[in-house]
Design an enzyme around this catalytic site. Structure first.
Site, mmCIF file in Angstrom:
data_model
loop_
_atom_site.group_PDB
_atom_site.id
_atom_site.type_symbol
_atom_site.label_atom_id
_atom_site.label_comp_id
_atom_site.label_asym_id
_atom_site.label_seq_id
_atom_site.Cartn_x
_atom_site.Cartn_y
_atom_site.Cartn_z
ATOM 1 N N HIS A 1 64.537 15.177 22.060
ATOM 2 C CA HIS A 1 65.991 15.290 22.132
ATOM 3 C C HIS A 1 66.350 16.563 22.894
ATOM 4 C CE1 HIS A 1 66.968 12.652 18.356
ATOM 5 N NE2 HIS A 1 66.066 12.099 19.147
ATOM 6 N N CYS B 1 71.518 15.402 15.479
ATOM 7 C CA CYS B 1 71.000 14.555 14.400
ATOM 8 C C CYS B 1 70.372 15.475 13.342
ATOM 9 C CB CYS B 1 69.966 13.575 14.959
ATOM 10 S SG CYS B 1 68.395 14.345 15.437
ATOM 11 N N CYS C 1 67.351 17.552 14.702
ATOM 12 C CA CYS C 1 67.729 18.649 15.595
ATOM 13 C C CYS C 1 68.465 19.753 14.836
ATOM 14 C CB CYS C 1 68.572 18.129 16.745
ATOM 15 S SG CYS C 1 67.638 17.043 17.856
ATOM 16 N N GLU D 1 68.346 18.970 22.231
ATOM 17 C CA GLU D 1 68.355 20.182 21.406
ATOM 18 C C GLU D 1 66.939 20.710 21.167
ATOM 19 O OE1 GLU D 1 71.440 17.372 19.397
ATOM 20 O OE2 GLU D 1 69.658 17.195 20.663
#
Length: 151
Positions: free
Chosen positions: A59, A89, A92, A61
């Site tokens: 992801h 999420c 993260c 992040e």
């Protein structure tokens, strides 16, 4: 309440995160972009790479946090702010907590997968959260991405 200067700063860095989100979009990735800022300077930038890397943890992040810790030479980002186009999420957000980011700024909420729904206390207790920065721009890119997928 944020000052005019703080709002301008947040919008400036969120636009940098949006550039990353557009890069993800262009690569067929879910269009989420992130930048980590330390003392007014971008020290890392990233966008989703889950498809290219075949890695569900890739992801924006996570990649931005890893790059930032490498840049600073330590695992803590206590003087840093993460700007991300969509609410992180739980995975993260947990990484943000472990990295001790002092601030997390996101554009649009994610009612289905965002941390506020599943793990609202996962960030570091001293972390400041700001949401809604360039919300419409962040949402528009996501909506366009999923509309194109459905067509």
């Amino acid at each position: 309440m944020a000052t005019e200067e703080e709002l301008k700063r947040d919008e400036y860095f969120m636009r940098k995160a949006l550039i990353e989100a557009q890069a993800a979009f262009d690569e067929g990735e879910i269009p989420i972009g992130a930048v980590v800022v330390c003392k007014g300077q971008i020290i890392s930038r990233a966008h989703n790479l889950t498809e290219r890397l075949h890695d569900v943890t890739a992801h924006a992040e996570m990649l931005a946090i890893t790059a930032a810790t490498n840049q600073l030479g330590g695992k803590y980002l206590t003087d840093c702010t993460l700007y991300v186009t969509i609410e992180p999420c739980p995975m993260c957000a947990s990484a943000c907590g472990w990295a001790q980011l002092s601030r997390v700024v996101f554009g649009a909420s994610d009612d289905k997968r965002g941390f506020k729904r599943y793990a609202p206390k996962v960030l570091h207790p001293k972390a400041e959260i700001t949401n809604g920065v360039l919300r419409e721009d962040c949402m528009a890119l996501m909506q366009l991405f999923f509309k194109k997928r459905r067509d």
